[in-house]
Design an enzyme around this catalytic site. Structure first.
Site, PDB file in Angstrom:
ATOM      1  CB  SER A   1      -0.875  -0.003   1.254  1.00  0.00           C
ATOM      2  OG  SER A   1      -1.355   1.295   1.543  1.00  0.00           O
TER       3      SER A   1
ATOM      4  CE1 TYR B   1      -6.601   4.381  -1.335  1.00  0.00           C
ATOM      5  CE2 TYR B   1      -4.936   4.028   0.333  1.00  0.00           C
ATOM      6  CZ  TYR B   1      -6.190   3.772  -0.175  1.00  0.00           C
ATOM      7  OH  TYR B   1      -7.023   2.918   0.475  1.00  0.00           O
TER       8      TYR B   1
ATOM      9  CB  THR C   1      -6.924   2.222  -4.580  1.00  0.00           C
ATOM     10  OG1 THR C   1      -6.195   1.002  -4.392  1.00  0.00           O
ATOM     11  CG2 THR C   1      -8.204   2.164  -3.761  1.00  0.00           C
TER      12      THR C   1
ATOM     13  CE  LYS D   1      -7.855  -3.225  -3.209  1.00  0.00           C
ATOM     14  NZ  LYS D   1      -8.374  -2.331  -2.191  1.00  0.00           N
TER      15      LYS D   1
ATOM     16  CG  HIS E   1     -11.363   0.068   0.374  1.00  0.00           C
ATOM     17  ND1 HIS E   1     -10.738   0.818  -0.595  1.00  0.00           N
ATOM     18  CD2 HIS E   1     -10.572   0.164   1.473  1.00  0.00           C
ATOM     19  CE1 HIS E   1      -9.634   1.356  -0.092  1.00  0.00           C
ATOM     20  NE2 HIS E   1      -9.504   0.955   1.159  1.00  0.00           N
TER      21      HIS E   1
HETATM   22  C1  LIG Z   1      -6.645  -2.183   7.713  1.00  0.00           C
HETATM   23  C2  LIG Z   1      -6.918  -2.076   6.248  1.00  0.00           C
HETATM   24  C3  LIG Z   1      -6.194  -1.167   5.493  1.00  0.00           C
HETATM   25  C4  LIG Z   1      -6.425  -1.069   4.124  1.00  0.00           C
HETATM   26  N1  LIG Z   1      -5.657  -0.223   3.377  1.00  0.00           N
HETATM   27  C5  LIG Z   1      -5.808  -0.190   2.036  1.00  0.00           C
HETATM   28  C6  LIG Z   1      -4.928   0.581   1.237  1.00  0.00           C
HETATM   29  O1  LIG Z   1      -4.019   1.222   1.733  1.00  0.00           O
HETATM   30  N2  LIG Z   1      -5.152   0.576  -0.093  1.00  0.00           N
HETATM   31  C7  LIG Z   1      -6.148  -0.142  -0.689  1.00  0.00           C
HETATM   32  O2  LIG Z   1      -6.303  -0.122  -1.908  1.00  0.00           O
HETATM   33  N3  LIG Z   1      -6.983  -0.898   0.047  1.00  0.00           N
HETATM   34  C8  LIG Z   1      -6.826  -0.954   1.386  1.00  0.00           C
HETATM   35  N4  LIG Z   1      -7.635  -1.757   2.138  1.00  0.00           N
HETATM   36  C9  LIG Z   1      -8.626  -2.625   1.460  1.00  0.00           C
HETATM   37  C10 LIG Z   1      -7.986  -3.966   1.083  1.00  0.00           C
HETATM   38  O3  LIG Z   1      -7.116  -3.831  -0.009  1.00  0.00           O
HETATM   39  C11 LIG Z   1      -9.044  -5.000   0.669  1.00  0.00           C
HETATM   40  O4  LIG Z   1      -9.840  -4.448  -0.351  1.00  0.00           O
HETATM   41  C12 LIG Z   1      -9.929  -5.457   1.831  1.00  0.00           C
HETATM   42  O5  LIG Z   1      -9.191  -5.600   3.019  1.00  0.00           O
HETATM   43  C13 LIG Z   1     -10.572  -6.791   1.471  1.00  0.00           C
HETATM   44  O6  LIG Z   1     -11.481  -7.172   2.418  1.00  0.00           O
HETATM   45  P1  LIG Z   1     -11.179  -8.212   3.613  1.00  0.00           P
HETATM   46  O7  LIG Z   1     -10.432  -7.436   4.651  1.00  0.00           O
HETATM   47  O8  LIG Z   1     -12.547  -8.599   4.005  1.00  0.00           O
HETATM   48  O9  LIG Z   1     -10.374  -9.355   3.042  1.00  0.00           O
HETATM   49  C14 LIG Z   1      -7.434  -1.872   3.508  1.00  0.00           C
HETATM   50  C15 LIG Z   1      -8.155  -2.774   4.288  1.00  0.00           C
HETATM   51  C16 LIG Z   1      -7.904  -2.888   5.641  1.00  0.00           C
HETATM   52  C17 LIG Z   1      -8.684  -3.894   6.446  1.00  0.00           C
END
Ligand SMILES: Cc1cc2nc3c(=O)[nH]c(=O)nc-3n(C[C@H](O)[C@H](O)[C@H](O)COP(=O)(O)O)c2cc1C
Length: 369
Positions: free
Chosen positions: A121, A145, A171, A240, A264
């Site tokens: 990320s 981002y 994203t 994404k 997300h």
């Molecule tokens: C703590 C956390 C931080 C996240 N940070 C980002 C990020 O920096 N960039 C991004 O594209 N998605 C981010 N996401 C979304 C994840 O890429 C992903 O879409 C999501 O966690 C999938 O769902 P799940 O947690 O149920 O597996 C984040 C999710 C979580 C839980």
């Protein structure tokens, strides 16, 4: 334990004995400080979409097959020109220093051990270069981002290209942060710097709330941005946060080399559909022109199977890996992937699908129970 700015980070490094991925949440809650845990576990508004994400896998069923004369299925797969041991990948998730003192470096190490794919990320606790090095040559993607400051975008992309990442994930579903009540209740501010932001004039994120972090991110993202990033990096760009066939087609029209179906993890627009319910229609519109990645709510081998059979080429998970990281460092991450892959292998055998290509061709039933 390591204490940074008063925040207690886990230093654990051990293999985990995992019954199932959902059980990790309660274990991780015991060792991740309240603010950090709330940020990780939370979704937006009343978390309806978050909850539906996992339930929605029940909207499709795997067809059991027995007289197929097969054994020893394999989860190896080829996608984006990469050979992977598993179609399960690490979703890009921010601030993994909240879970473990080694942050993304440990995650990258664990993912590499299972022959999987790691996405970094923008808001990582460890830098692009450091995380890439920890992967020890295993493939990684970098998630951007997009900032309002294009010079900053270029500096991140330059570092990612230099570090040898294989693709950029752009994203597009987080142009503002979702309304996450858990962070408001905890008055959560990131206690640990975001390594990639240290280059940025507005500071490294330490002591800022999520809303302030997102304030520097671009609020307008258009198909032109996809092309601009592809032209600049000469790398495949995967978009994404796609939840409709319309956006998938716009992205492909702008030169996207991959579509990442995700809501997300229920952290952005609440009240939208479960991600799994959007997948098949998007995959149909994409029609194999580019690979499709899927995430949001994946907790079981059968969920991975159903996503692959609904048009995904890779299936990502976020929260369960972060919990594994907190509970066991790099080895904990490895254990999470091994546990889910083990379930997937059982499902593959019982559905008579010898390899991932066969899973992708498997028909699902859609009986409304
Ligand atoms: C703590 C956390 C931080 C996240 N940070 C980002 C990020 O920096 N960039 C991004 O594209 N998605 C981010 N996401 C979304 C994840 O890429 C992903 O879409 C999501 O966690 C999938 O769902 P799940 O947690 O149920 O597996 C984040 C999710 C979580 C839980």
């Amino acid at each position: 334990m390591t204490v940074v700015n008063g925040y207690e980070q886990s230093d654990r490094e051990e293999k985990l004995n995992i019954l199932n991925l959902p059980s990790l949440e309660a274990e991780a809650k015991k060792i991740i400080p309240t603010g950090g845990f709330g940020y990780i576990v939370g979704g937006s508004e009343d978390e309806w979409t978050l909850q539906e994400n996992t339930k929605a896998f029940n909207h499709a069923q795997i067809v059991p097959r027995a007289l197929t004369d097969m054994e020893n299925p394999s989860t190896e797969t080829d996608v984006f020109g990469l050979h992977l041991k598993t179609p399960i990948m690490m979703a890009p998730t921010a601030a993994q220093g909240l879970a473990h003192s080694r942050g993304e470096a440990a995650t990258a190490e664990g993912v590499a051990k299972v022959g999987g794919l790691m996405a970094q990320s923008t808001y990582s606790s460890t830098s692009i270069t450091e995380t890439a090095a920890a992967g020890n040559g295993a493939p990684q993607f970098f998630q951007l981002y997009m900032s309002k400051d294009w010079d900053f975008n270029e500096s991140l992309l330059d570092e990612a290209v230099k570090a040898g990442v294989k693709a950029i994930i752009l994203t597009v579903d987080a142009t503002v942060d979702g309304y996450r009540e858990e962070d408001i209740i905890n008055n959560f501010q990131f206690p640990i710097p975001m390594a990639n932001l240290t280059k940025f004039s507005e500071g490294d994120g330490k002591g800022k709330g999520i809303e302030e972090i997102y304030a520097s991110a671009a609020q307008k993202i258009s198909p032109d941005d996809v092309r601009r990033i592809a032209d600049y990096t000469k790398l495949p760009v995967i978009v994404k946060g796609i939840q409709t066939p319309e956006d998938a087609l716009l992205a492909i029209g702008a030169g996207a080399s991959g579509i990442y179906v995700s809501n997300h993890g229920g952290r952005q627009l609440n009240g939208g559909p479960a991600a799994f319910d959007t997948l098949a229609d998007i995959a149909k519109a994409v029609d194999h022109r580019v690979p499709v990645i899927f995430d949001s709510g994946v907790r079981r081998g059968s969920h991975v199977f159903k996503a692959l059979a609904s048009g995904a080429d890779l299936v990502a998970m976020g929260r369960p890996v972060i919990y594994g990281l907190a509970l066991g460092g790099a080895q904990g991450v490895q254990s999470v992937f091994e546990a889910l892959n083990h379930e997937l292998l059982i499902d593959m055998q019982l559905a008579g699908t010898k390899d991932i290509e066969a899973v992708k061709k498997a028909k699902l039933t859609h009986i409304n129970y």
